[in-house]
Design a protein around this motif. Sequence first.
Motif, PDB file in Angstrom:
ATOM      1  N   GLU A  58       2.031  -5.461   6.894  1.00  0.00           N
ATOM      2  CA  GLU A  58       0.823  -5.063   7.270  1.00  0.00           C
ATOM      3  C   GLU A  58       1.039  -3.359   7.769  1.00  0.00           C
ATOM      4  N   MET A  61       1.765  -1.050   4.738  1.00  0.00           N
ATOM      5  CA  MET A  61       0.531  -0.442   4.177  1.00  0.00           C
ATOM      6  C   MET A  61      -0.381   0.439   4.685  1.00  0.00           C
ATOM      7  N   GLU A 106       0.765  -2.876  -4.596  1.00  0.00           N
ATOM      8  CA  GLU A 106       0.610  -4.033  -5.206  1.00  0.00           C
ATOM      9  C   GLU A 106       1.534  -5.090  -4.651  1.00  0.00           C
ATOM     10  N   SER A 109       0.945  -6.065  -1.068  1.00  0.00           N
ATOM     11  CA  SER A 109      -0.315  -6.957  -1.124  1.00  0.00           C
ATOM     12  C   SER A 109       0.283  -8.419  -1.515  1.00  0.00           C
ATOM     13  N   ARG A 113       0.087 -11.804   0.678  1.00  0.00           N
ATOM     14  CA  ARG A 113      -0.613 -12.871   0.390  1.00  0.00           C
ATOM     15  C   ARG A 113       0.484 -14.281   0.673  1.00  0.00           C
TER      16      ARG A 113
END
Length: 168
Positions: A58, A61, A106, A109, A113
């Motif tokens: 996190e 990002m 991408e 992410s 996930r």
Amino acid sequence: MISQIKVNLRTVLEQWILYRRASEEINGYLMEGRYSVSRLHLLNGSLEAVQQQVESLEEEMDKQESSLRKFGSITHQLLTESHPSVAERLTRALQDVNARWNHLLEQISEQLRSSKSLLGLWQRYRSLYSQCVKEVQKQEERADRMLRSATDREITEEESRTWVKDCN
């Protein structure tokens, strides 16, 4: 006129220096990001390790967004003052950085996930494990009580079978 040209050239030189620094910074972040994703690619370890992985992803990002904007801003400033052939190269460089950036986002992410999914599994595992430990402790205490009461008096075969069944 010469002094005006000198001022203009200095301004352009400063922009190119800023561009180079921004380019080095964003490329460094991209390299660091790819390394982080590859390092964290294997999802295993303890609950604490997975929590750390989620936090790290996190942060990754959020960390470099301002660098990307800064690089784009400086590139656009240079585009307005550059020769068309240089402007074309700058445009390609900006497109390349944006493509690499989007690909990295991408990957991050997707990894995030997966990590959050694994984190949920670990938390569920911990919860179930705690419940099982409590139940085993209850059964151990019950078995201890049965054994103590059995040693305090004579027990019948029927009581013994009932206790064995309960313990099983």
